[in-house]
Write an enzyme that holds these catalytic residues in place. Structure first.
Site, PDB file in Angstrom:
ATOM      1  N   ARG A 155      -0.329   5.419  -1.914  1.00  0.00           N
ATOM      2  CA  ARG A 155      -0.995   6.615  -1.414  1.00  0.00           C
ATOM      3  C   ARG A 155      -1.026   6.803   0.272  1.00  0.00           C
ATOM      4  O   ARG A 155      -0.497   5.718   0.676  1.00  0.00           O
ATOM      5  CB  ARG A 155      -2.323   6.834  -2.055  1.00  0.00           C
ATOM      6  N   SER A 187      -2.059   0.486  14.998  1.00  0.00           N
ATOM      7  CA  SER A 187      -2.745   1.762  15.101  1.00  0.00           C
ATOM      8  C   SER A 187      -3.031   1.893  16.826  1.00  0.00           C
ATOM      9  O   SER A 187      -3.048   0.968  17.586  1.00  0.00           O
ATOM     10  CB  SER A 187      -4.358   1.251  14.666  1.00  0.00           C
ATOM     11  N   ASN A 199       1.739  -1.989   5.553  1.00  0.00           N
ATOM     12  CA  ASN A 199       1.210  -1.251   5.681  1.00  0.00           C
ATOM     13  C   ASN A 199      -0.260  -1.081   5.133  1.00  0.00           C
ATOM     14  O   ASN A 199      -0.996  -0.240   5.487  1.00  0.00           O
ATOM     15  CB  ASN A 199       2.096   0.135   5.130  1.00  0.00           C
ATOM     16  N   ALA A 201      -8.251  -6.894  14.660  1.00  0.00           N
ATOM     17  CA  ALA A 201      -7.350  -7.459  13.768  1.00  0.00           C
ATOM     18  C   ALA A 201      -5.868  -6.684  14.002  1.00  0.00           C
ATOM     19  O   ALA A 201      -4.819  -7.545  13.995  1.00  0.00           O
ATOM     20  CB  ALA A 201      -7.626  -7.212  12.103  1.00  0.00           C
ATOM     21  N   LYS A 202      -5.952  -5.149  14.363  1.00  0.00           N
ATOM     22  CA  LYS A 202      -4.919  -4.657  14.426  1.00  0.00           C
ATOM     23  C   LYS A 202      -4.089  -5.142  15.785  1.00  0.00           C
ATOM     24  O   LYS A 202      -3.025  -5.141  16.129  1.00  0.00           O
ATOM     25  CB  LYS A 202      -5.189  -3.218  14.711  1.00  0.00           C
ATOM     26  N   TYR A 243     -12.029  -3.989  13.033  1.00  0.00           N
ATOM     27  CA  TYR A 243     -10.423  -3.644  12.408  1.00  0.00           C
ATOM     28  C   TYR A 243      -9.837  -3.602  14.042  1.00  0.00           C
ATOM     29  O   TYR A 243      -8.331  -3.778  13.861  1.00  0.00           O
ATOM     30  CB  TYR A 243     -10.903  -2.063  12.217  1.00  0.00           C
ATOM     31  N   VAL A 244     -10.105  -3.378  14.884  1.00  0.00           N
ATOM     32  CA  VAL A 244      -9.422  -3.274  16.391  1.00  0.00           C
ATOM     33  C   VAL A 244      -8.824  -4.413  16.521  1.00  0.00           C
ATOM     34  O   VAL A 244      -7.751  -4.738  17.032  1.00  0.00           O
ATOM     35  CB  VAL A 244     -10.145  -2.423  17.240  1.00  0.00           C
ATOM     36  N   GLY A 267       0.835  -1.111  -0.047  1.00  0.00           N
ATOM     37  CA  GLY A 267      -0.021  -0.072   0.048  1.00  0.00           C
ATOM     38  C   GLY A 267       0.754   1.345   0.082  1.00  0.00           C
ATOM     39  O   GLY A 267       0.656   2.191   0.771  1.00  0.00           O
TER      40      GLY A 267
HETATM   41  N1  LIG Z   1      -4.704   7.009   8.453  1.00  0.00           N
HETATM   42  C1  LIG Z   1      -4.990   6.960   9.414  1.00  0.00           C
HETATM   43  O1  LIG Z   1      -5.212   7.760  10.257  1.00  0.00           O
HETATM   44  C2  LIG Z   1      -4.447   5.831  10.332  1.00  0.00           C
HETATM   45  C3  LIG Z   1      -4.483   5.654  11.767  1.00  0.00           C
HETATM   46  C4  LIG Z   1      -4.075   4.487  12.334  1.00  0.00           C
HETATM   47  C5  LIG Z   1      -3.544   3.156  11.562  1.00  0.00           C
HETATM   48  N2  LIG Z   1      -3.470   3.436  10.187  1.00  0.00           N
HETATM   49  C6  LIG Z   1      -2.698   2.453   9.382  1.00  0.00           C
HETATM   50  O2  LIG Z   1      -1.890   2.861   8.688  1.00  0.00           O
HETATM   51  C7  LIG Z   1      -1.830   2.132   7.365  1.00  0.00           C
HETATM   52  C8  LIG Z   1      -2.036   3.021   5.989  1.00  0.00           C
HETATM   53  O3  LIG Z   1      -3.277   3.752   6.394  1.00  0.00           O
HETATM   54  P1  LIG Z   1      -3.676   5.111   5.318  1.00  0.00           P
HETATM   55  O4  LIG Z   1      -4.677   5.662   5.984  1.00  0.00           O
HETATM   56  O5  LIG Z   1      -2.499   5.656   4.661  1.00  0.00           O
HETATM   57  O6  LIG Z   1      -4.343   4.044   4.032  1.00  0.00           O
HETATM   58  P2  LIG Z   1      -5.034   4.461   2.621  1.00  0.00           P
HETATM   59  O7  LIG Z   1      -4.679   5.913   2.475  1.00  0.00           O
HETATM   60  O8  LIG Z   1      -6.292   3.917   2.559  1.00  0.00           O
HETATM   61  O9  LIG Z   1      -4.004   3.636   1.667  1.00  0.00           O
HETATM   62  C9  LIG Z   1      -4.316   2.216   1.483  1.00  0.00           C
HETATM   63  C10 LIG Z   1      -3.269   1.713   0.628  1.00  0.00           C
HETATM   64  O10 LIG Z   1      -3.501   0.110   0.472  1.00  0.00           O
HETATM   65  C11 LIG Z   1      -3.514  -0.319  -0.853  1.00  0.00           C
HETATM   66  N3  LIG Z   1      -4.109  -1.467  -0.895  1.00  0.00           N
HETATM   67  C12 LIG Z   1      -5.525  -1.605  -0.733  1.00  0.00           C
HETATM   68  N4  LIG Z   1      -6.051  -2.854  -0.635  1.00  0.00           N
HETATM   69  C13 LIG Z   1      -5.063  -3.572  -0.822  1.00  0.00           C
HETATM   70  C14 LIG Z   1      -4.696  -4.853  -1.249  1.00  0.00           C
HETATM   71  N5  LIG Z   1      -5.427  -5.919  -1.301  1.00  0.00           N
HETATM   72  N6  LIG Z   1      -3.324  -5.394  -1.650  1.00  0.00           N
HETATM   73  C15 LIG Z   1      -2.432  -4.514  -1.539  1.00  0.00           C
HETATM   74  N7  LIG Z   1      -2.623  -2.910  -1.447  1.00  0.00           N
HETATM   75  C16 LIG Z   1      -3.725  -2.590  -1.115  1.00  0.00           C
HETATM   76  C17 LIG Z   1      -4.002   0.883  -1.537  1.00  0.00           C
HETATM   77  O11 LIG Z   1      -3.748   0.604  -2.756  1.00  0.00           O
HETATM   78  P3  LIG Z   1      -4.786   1.050  -3.961  1.00  0.00           P
HETATM   79  O12 LIG Z   1      -5.246   2.450  -4.022  1.00  0.00           O
HETATM   80  O13 LIG Z   1      -4.308   0.728  -5.461  1.00  0.00           O
HETATM   81  O14 LIG Z   1      -6.106   0.216  -3.778  1.00  0.00           O
HETATM   82  C18 LIG Z   1      -3.383   1.880  -0.866  1.00  0.00           C
HETATM   83  O15 LIG Z   1      -1.990   2.072  -1.571  1.00  0.00           O
HETATM   84  C19 LIG Z   1      -3.019   0.884   7.484  1.00  0.00           C
HETATM   85  O16 LIG Z   1      -2.481  -0.152   7.898  1.00  0.00           O
HETATM   86  C20 LIG Z   1      -3.904   1.727   8.402  1.00  0.00           C
HETATM   87  O17 LIG Z   1      -4.685   0.638   9.414  1.00  0.00           O
HETATM   88  C21 LIG Z   1      -3.765   4.527   9.438  1.00  0.00           C
END
Ligand SMILES: NC(=O)c1ccc[n+]([C@@H]2O[C@H](COP(=O)([O-])OP(=O)(O)OC[C@H]3O[C@@H](n4cnc5c(N)ncnc54)[C@H](OP(=O)(O)O)[C@@H]3O)[C@@H](O)[C@H]2O)c1
Length: 249
Positions: free
Chosen positions: A16, A145, A92, A161-162, A158-159, A13
């Site tokens: 983005r 998370s 990620n 699994a995390k 979600y929680v 991932g």
């Molecule tokens: N943002 C937050 O506030 C936050 C807070 C706590 C934890 N996190 C954790 O941080 C990490 C990143 O979160 P984020 O918010 O940056 O996510 P995000 O912006 O939604 O980006 C998700 C990424 O995962 C890819 N993806 C989705 N399905 C996939 C699959 N089946 N195989 C491979 N790649 C896949 C997407 O690619 P496509 O666009 O091509 O689908 C994208 O690159 C996650 O583990 C999330 O749980 C985030």
């Protein structure tokens, strides 16, 4: 010489959101970065182009990381394109995170989250281990998370699994330490990214001791440290990167 020169990193991932900044940060530090994505090649190609324009090395590779066959192909393609085995694996990627009451949740909803945060890291780790063991060095960084410490109503799938990632990280760290491989968990707080457009983060920010939400670079900087030789004696740890909103467990 940059601190990750000669290293090969895979960021799932990585196209983005937080993953994009992790990809750029590891590339700026000298690593060749595989920017994995699932659906949107435009975002992945933009991230790779930005890295290359800044003088870094990166490749975009599409793969659904919850699919065993695709994970094997992803690792094979990565190693062919980079001419070596993966040194740094950043787990990620996230799929949809549905908001569901307990009554509305099904076992399948829980399994869907476990697919992303337990199955996918397991498949990927199994696929990179032989290369890391041969080198007697490696870095596995799981992105968790802060909700594993806080809980979150209506997001229990979600929680849950995390939360599994904590025991998984500690067990893998214990098993892989003798091979020079470190395994750590980073727990971000709220980090608004593209998918949060339109959400006002100010209420959340008021609850954070440092009085702000996270930015992707906060997480990427922690990933960089845990990827580098500066962290070679740190393994099995759970690091909260959330402005003091919780303390690690
Ligand atoms: N943002 C937050 O506030 C936050 C807070 C706590 C934890 N996190 C954790 O941080 C990490 C990143 O979160 P984020 O918010 O940056 O996510 P995000 O912006 O939604 O980006 C998700 C990424 O995962 C890819 N993806 C989705 N399905 C996939 C699959 N089946 N195989 C491979 N790649 C896949 C997407 O690619 P496509 O666009 O091509 O689908 C994208 O690159 C996650 O583990 C999330 O749980 C985030």
């Amino acid at each position: 010489m940059k601190i990750l020169s000669g290293k090969i990193a895979l960021v799932t991932g990585g196209s983005r959101g937080i993953g994009k900044t992790i990809s750029k940060t590891l590339a700026e530090a000298g690593a060749t970065v595989i920017v994995n994505y699932a659906n949107n090649s435009n975002h992945a190609n933009e991230t790779v182009a930005a890295i290359q324009e800044a003088g870094g090395k990166a490749f975009a590779i599409q793969a659904d990381i919850t699919n065993e066959v695709m994970v094997k192909e992803l690792i094979q393609d990565s190693e062919e394109q980079c001419g070596g085995t993966i040194d740094i694996l950043v787990n990620n990627a996230t799929g949809p995170q549905p908001e569901l009451s307990i009554e509305d949740s099904t076992w399948k909803d829980y399994l869907d989250q476990l697919d992303f945060f337990v199955k996918a890291p397991l498949l990927l780790t199994k696929a990179v281990l032989s290369g890391m063991k041969q080198k007697q060095e490696g870095r596995i960084i799981n992105i968790g998370s802060e909700v594993i410490q806080l809980g979150n109503s209506n997001f229990s799938s979600y929680v849950t699994a995390k939360s599994s990632q904590l025991g998984m990280t500690r067990s893998w760290a214990s098993e892989l330490g003798p091979y020079g491989i470190t395994v750590n968990l980073i727990n971000p707080g709220f980090v608004p990214v593209e998918r949060h457009a339109g959400i006002d983060p100010s209420g959340y920010a008021e609850t954070v001791p440092l009085r702000r939400v996270g930015v992707p670079q906060d997480i990427a900087s922690a990933v960089l440290f845990l990827s580098s030789s500066e962290s070679s004696f740190i393994s099995g740890q759970s690091l909260s990167v959330n402005g003091g909103n919780t303390f690690g467990i």
